[in-house]
Design a protein around this motif. Structure first.
Motif: not given
Length: 217
Positions: A146-158
């Motif tokens: 996907t075009l999604n990119m994570g970042s350090e501020s993200d939590g785990p997936l729902d």
């Protein structure tokens, strides 16, 4: 049959991964990728070189210069351990890519240690949850890119996002895999790591192509 379809058919004929033939495990000519900074730099280089920072190939599949590749999003979680009966949820870590000569399952098998090494530097939650037996409890999953990119501020997936994840299994089809047919990049730099040389070069290349198109108008 288009050129892309022919390549996909050839790739599928190698077997392995899900639905692959079972039996004696074949020996790869490519050693498992080491889990260290130099290897991350190398695989990041390869990722940028293969994809040119795209998620899907561009151009017409019937053109002679068309270059097929595939990208997948990768995730890591810590399973149950003696010190933690719950483990963690899935965390987004980055992306892997392959050319038409390799499969995603093979790329994950050969880079699994590197991805885990990178993940624990990016996500201290994985270390905290696993304790001393954490390394053995780490699990690798993936989804279509996907075009999604994570970042350090993200939590785990729902929970809804987790449903799309396929748990990676060891590929048994590693014969004749070439070292530059698969790559990996994290979604952000692990602490103390600032490597994006090839990505910057690829971006300059894309900008130059855009300038050429504008000047031709």
């Amino acid at each position: 049959m288009s050129k892309a379809q022919k390549k996909k058919k050839a790739s599928a004929s190698r077997g392995g991964g899900f639905g692959g033939s079972k039996g004696i495990e074949k020996v790869s000519t490519v050693p498992t990728i080491s889990a260290d900074k130099n290897s991350l730099e190398k695989q990041w280089d390869i990722f940028a070189g293969i994809t040119d920072l795209e998620i899907t190939p561009k151009g017409n599949p019937d053109d002679e210069d068309y270059e097929y590749f595939e990208v997948a999003d990768v995730f890591v979680r810590c399973g149950e351990t003696k010190s933690n009966s719950e483990g963690t949820k899935w965390f987004r870590i980055g992306k892997v890519c392959v050319t038409d000569e390799t499969s995603i399952e093979v790329a994950l098998t050969l880079q699994k240690g590197l991805i885990f090494w990178t993940a624990v530097h990016m996500r201290r939650e994985l270390v905290a949850a696993g304790g001393k037996s954490g390394a053995a409890a780490l699990q690798l999953g993936y989804t279509a890119a996907t075009l999604n990119m994570g970042s350090e501020s993200d939590g785990p997936l729902d929970e809804d996002e987790e449903e799309a994840i396929t748990l990676s299994s060891k590929s048994s089809s590693l014969q004749g895999i070439k070292s530059k047919t698969f790559g990996f990049r994290p979604d952000w730099n692990p602490p103390g790591f600032t490597y994006k040389r090839r990505e910057k070069a690829a971006m300059k290349k894309k900008t130059s192509k855009l300038d050429e198109m504008k000047s031709a108008e």
